[in-house]
Design a protein around this motif. Structure first.
Motif, PDB file in Angstrom:
ATOM      1  N   GLY A  50      48.789  89.661  27.814  1.00 59.52           N
ATOM      2  CA  GLY A  50      48.742  90.285  29.135  1.00 59.52           C
ATOM      3  C   GLY A  50      48.058  91.627  29.180  1.00 59.52           C
ATOM      4  N   ALA A  51      47.474  92.082  28.064  1.00 56.50           N
ATOM      5  CA  ALA A  51      46.832  93.400  28.043  1.00 56.50           C
ATOM      6  C   ALA A  51      45.464  93.353  28.706  1.00 56.50           C
ATOM      7  CB  ALA A  51      46.690  93.895  26.609  1.00 56.50           C
ATOM      8  N   ASP A  52      45.152  94.399  29.451  1.00 54.14           N
ATOM      9  CA  ASP A  52      43.819  94.561  30.024  1.00 54.14           C
ATOM     10  C   ASP A  52      42.878  95.255  29.042  1.00 54.14           C
ATOM     11  OD1 ASP A  52      44.419  93.757  32.905  1.00 54.14           O
ATOM     12  OD2 ASP A  52      45.898  95.345  32.588  1.00 54.14           O
ATOM     13  N   VAL A  53      43.451  96.161  28.256  1.00 56.47           N
ATOM     14  CA  VAL A  53      42.640  97.007  27.376  1.00 56.47           C
ATOM     15  C   VAL A  53      43.302  97.120  26.007  1.00 56.47           C
ATOM     16  CG1 VAL A  53      41.544  99.280  27.086  1.00 56.47           C
ATOM     17  CG2 VAL A  53      41.953  98.376  29.389  1.00 56.47           C
ATOM     18  N   LEU A  54      42.491  97.080  24.967  1.00 56.00           N
ATOM     19  CA  LEU A  54      42.916  97.363  23.605  1.00 56.00           C
ATOM     20  C   LEU A  54      42.220  98.645  23.160  1.00 56.00           C
ATOM     21  CD1 LEU A  54      43.842  96.860  20.649  1.00 56.00           C
ATOM     22  CD2 LEU A  54      41.906  95.293  20.426  1.00 56.00           C
ATOM     23  N   VAL A  55      43.004  99.619  22.742  1.00 54.86           N
ATOM     24  CA  VAL A  55      42.477 100.867  22.207  1.00 54.86           C
ATOM     25  C   VAL A  55      42.849 100.946  20.731  1.00 54.86           C
ATOM     26  CG1 VAL A  55      42.602 103.397  22.269  1.00 54.86           C
ATOM     27  CG2 VAL A  55      42.623 102.084  24.403  1.00 54.86           C
ATOM     28  N   ASP A  56      41.849 101.139  19.867  1.00 53.48           N
ATOM     29  CA  ASP A  56      42.129 101.250  18.432  1.00 53.48           C
ATOM     30  C   ASP A  56      41.804 102.661  17.954  1.00 53.48           C
ATOM     31  OD1 ASP A  56      42.611 100.943  15.760  1.00 53.48           O
ATOM     32  OD2 ASP A  56      40.922  99.601  15.376  1.00 53.48           O
ATOM     33  N   VAL A  57      42.859 103.418  17.677  1.00 54.56           N
ATOM     34  CA  VAL A  57      42.695 104.762  17.102  1.00 54.56           C
ATOM     35  C   VAL A  57      43.425 104.838  15.760  1.00 54.56           C
ATOM     36  CG1 VAL A  57      42.321 105.952  19.293  1.00 54.56           C
ATOM     37  CG2 VAL A  57      44.656 105.613  18.465  1.00 54.56           C
ATOM     38  N   SER A  58      43.613 103.677  15.136  1.00 54.32           N
ATOM     39  CA  SER A  58      44.321 103.628  13.856  1.00 54.32           C
ATOM     40  C   SER A  58      43.422 104.127  12.730  1.00 54.32           C
ATOM     41  CB  SER A  58      44.788 102.200  13.564  1.00 54.32           C
ATOM     42  OG  SER A  58      43.678 101.323  13.430  1.00 54.32           O
ATOM     43  N   ASN A  59      44.044 104.394  11.587  1.00 62.85           N
ATOM     44  CA  ASN A  59      43.283 104.899  10.447  1.00 62.85           C
ATOM     45  C   ASN A  59      43.846 104.318   9.161  1.00 62.85           C
ATOM     46  OD1 ASN A  59      41.218 106.297   9.246  1.00 62.85           O
ATOM     47  ND2 ASN A  59      41.860 108.302  10.006  1.00 62.85           N
ATOM     48  N   SER A  60      43.006 104.306   8.147  1.00 65.23           N
ATOM     49  CA  SER A  60      43.417 103.769   6.858  1.00 65.23           C
ATOM     50  C   SER A  60      44.387 104.717   6.167  1.00 65.23           C
ATOM     51  CB  SER A  60      42.187 103.570   5.975  1.00 65.23           C
ATOM     52  OG  SER A  60      42.552 103.207   4.659  1.00 65.23           O
ATOM     53  N   PRO A  61      45.428 104.195   5.540  1.00 70.96           N
ATOM     54  CA  PRO A  61      46.341 105.063   4.796  1.00 70.96           C
ATOM     55  C   PRO A  61      45.725 105.617   3.520  1.00 70.96           C
ATOM     56  CG  PRO A  61      46.959 102.758   4.527  1.00 70.96           C
ATOM     57  CD  PRO A  61      45.881 102.792   5.563  1.00 70.96           C
ATOM     58  N   SER A  62      44.642 105.017   3.053  1.00 72.50           N
ATOM     59  CA  SER A  62      43.938 105.490   1.862  1.00 72.50           C
ATOM     60  C   SER A  62      42.464 105.691   2.193  1.00 72.50           C
ATOM     61  CB  SER A  62      44.058 104.479   0.721  1.00 72.50           C
ATOM     62  OG  SER A  62      43.154 104.783  -0.333  1.00 72.50           O
ATOM     63  N   PHE A  63      41.891 106.796   1.721  1.00 76.11           N
ATOM     64  CA  PHE A  63      40.472 107.059   1.968  1.00 76.11           C
ATOM     65  C   PHE A  63      39.601 106.682   0.768  1.00 76.11           C
ATOM     66  CE2 PHE A  63      40.563 110.418   5.603  1.00 76.11           C
ATOM     67  CZ  PHE A  63      41.264 109.522   6.389  1.00 76.11           C
ATOM     68  N   ALA A  64      40.175 106.046  -0.253  1.00 75.98           N
ATOM     69  CA  ALA A  64      39.363 105.539  -1.354  1.00 75.98           C
ATOM     70  C   ALA A  64      38.367 104.522  -0.801  1.00 75.98           C
ATOM     71  CB  ALA A  64      40.255 104.886  -2.398  1.00 75.98           C
ATOM     72  N   ASP A  65      37.145 104.539  -1.316  1.00 75.88           N
ATOM     73  CA  ASP A  65      36.059 103.754  -0.718  1.00 75.88           C
ATOM     74  C   ASP A  65      36.427 102.298  -0.482  1.00 75.88           C
ATOM     75  OD1 ASP A  65      34.626 106.075  -0.834  1.00 75.88           O
ATOM     76  OD2 ASP A  65      33.061 105.327  -2.194  1.00 75.88           O
ATOM     77  N   ASP A  66      36.917 101.610  -1.506  1.00 80.83           N
ATOM     78  CA  ASP A  66      37.232 100.193  -1.358  1.00 80.83           C
ATOM     79  C   ASP A  66      38.396  99.974  -0.398  1.00 80.83           C
ATOM     80  OD1 ASP A  66      35.226  99.613  -3.141  1.00 80.83           O
ATOM     81  OD2 ASP A  66      36.557  99.284  -4.855  1.00 80.83           O
ATOM     82  N   ASP A  67      39.377 100.866  -0.454  1.00 84.04           N
ATOM     83  CA  ASP A  67      40.564 100.720   0.396  1.00 84.04           C
ATOM     84  C   ASP A  67      40.224 100.881   1.876  1.00 84.04           C
ATOM     85  OD1 ASP A  67      42.034 100.401  -1.909  1.00 84.04           O
ATOM     86  OD2 ASP A  67      42.843 102.440  -1.892  1.00 84.04           O
ATOM     87  N   VAL A  68      39.440 101.895   2.171  1.00 85.03           N
ATOM     88  CA  VAL A  68      39.152 102.160   3.578  1.00 85.03           C
ATOM     89  C   VAL A  68      38.243 101.078   4.157  1.00 85.03           C
ATOM     90  CG1 VAL A  68      37.127 103.669   3.261  1.00 85.03           C
ATOM     91  CG2 VAL A  68      38.644 104.022   5.203  1.00 85.03           C
ATOM     92  N   LEU A  69      37.324 100.570   3.359  1.00 86.19           N
ATOM     93  CA  LEU A  69      36.478  99.479   3.838  1.00 86.19           C
ATOM     94  C   LEU A  69      37.312  98.235   4.100  1.00 86.19           C
ATOM     95  CD1 LEU A  69      33.731  98.279   4.508  1.00 86.19           C
ATOM     96  CD2 LEU A  69      33.425  97.787   2.066  1.00 86.19           C
ATOM     97  N   ALA A  70      38.200  97.919   3.172  1.00 81.92           N
ATOM     98  CA  ALA A  70      39.067  96.744   3.354  1.00 81.92           C
ATOM     99  C   ALA A  70      39.944  96.901   4.583  1.00 81.92           C
ATOM    100  CB  ALA A  70      39.915  96.527   2.102  1.00 81.92           C
ATOM    101  N   PHE A  71      40.448  98.118   4.800  1.00 83.66           N
ATOM    102  CA  PHE A  71      41.317  98.344   5.960  1.00 83.66           C
ATOM    103  C   PHE A  71      40.575  98.080   7.262  1.00 83.66           C
ATOM    104  CE2 PHE A  71      42.763 100.961   9.457  1.00 83.66           C
ATOM    105  CZ  PHE A  71      44.116 100.665   9.516  1.00 83.66           C
TER     106      PHE A  71
END
Length: 246
Positions: A50-71
């Motif tokens: 039933g949502a009109d809009v999806l807003v994504d402001v989430s962030n990866s819990p890890s900034f390691a290159d592989d982790d953030v890409l996977a997230f």
């Protein structure tokens, strides 16, 4: 409108939820703590019903290159598929000014992948590109500190208050999809070194900031314009000096 904010309990997301609620919209904060997990998919379809809009402001819990890409790859794929299935009319995502100009940064490469998945999804969308938040100054300083010395490049930055970013995301979410990018930055341009030095001085932080044009910012070299928005960018209202007093 019903607006689901992924990352809705964080710095930007909680502010977006509050603003939308004050304007009379049904704003739903979605995060692992509320039973919505974009990595496993748990609760995503349910919260988007039933949502009109999806807003994504989430962030990866890890900034390691592989982790953030996977997230970002996994989370965005989950959200795109769920948004299609639930008929969401507008997908809004928060990204970073200059990400495409800084491929040496694993984090910024991951944000580019996120944006590409959204662009190729076929969903109506808006990509809000923000400059570095004032609130990130401490973390930037910590990442560049060794033996009490903060070594940073002098590349240009136009930092912005998180409240100004949240206001832009909220307005964008209930507006017409842009199917493109909207940029926002702060009202002043600094060198990265100058900005962090100003913040640390205001906080009576004893660390010395040393300028090294070859120093890297989260893995990437900066020139004068790498992280600066274009001439058509929105400009936030809060100046650095005023933010520091609060």
């Amino acid at each position: 409108m019903k607006v689901v904010v992924i990352g809705g309990t964080g710095l930007i997301g909680s502010n977006v939820v509050t603003r939308l609620g004050e304007d009379g919209h049904e704003a739903v904060a979605a995060a692992p703590s509320t039973g919505v997990d974009t990595i496993t998919g748990t609760g995503v379809r349910e919260v988007l019903a039933g949502a009109d809009v999806l807003v994504d402001v989430s962030n990866s819990p890890s900034f390691a290159d592989d982790d953030v890409l996977a997230f970002f790859r996994t989370a965005t794929t989950t959200l795109v598929e769920a948004a299609r299935a639930e008929g969401v009319g507008h997908y809004v995502a928060l990204s970073v000014v200059g990400a495409e100009r800084a491929p040496e940064s694993g984090y910024l490469r991951a944000k580019v992948v996120q944006e590409q998945l959204i662009r190729e999804s076929g969903l109506s969308h808006s990509l809000v590109h923000a400059t570095q938040f004032y609130e990130f100054a401490g973390g930037i300083a910590d990442s560049a500190t060794a033996d009490g010395v903060v070594t940073l490049p002098d590349g240009g930055v136009q930092p912005v208050a998180a409240t100004d970013v949240a206001a832009t995301v909220a307005r964008t979410s209930v507006g017409t999809p842009r199917d493109g990018v909207l940029e926002i930055g702060g009202p002043e341009v600094f060198g990265m070194d100058e900005w962090i030095r100003t913040v640390l001085t205001a906080r009576n932080d004893p660390r010395t900031v040393v300028t090294d044009p070859a120093a890297r910012y989260f893995g990437t070299r900066l020139d004068a314009k790498t992280l600066l928005p274009g001439p058509d960018a929105l400009v936030g209202e809060v100046r650095l000096a005023d933010w520091l007093t609060t």
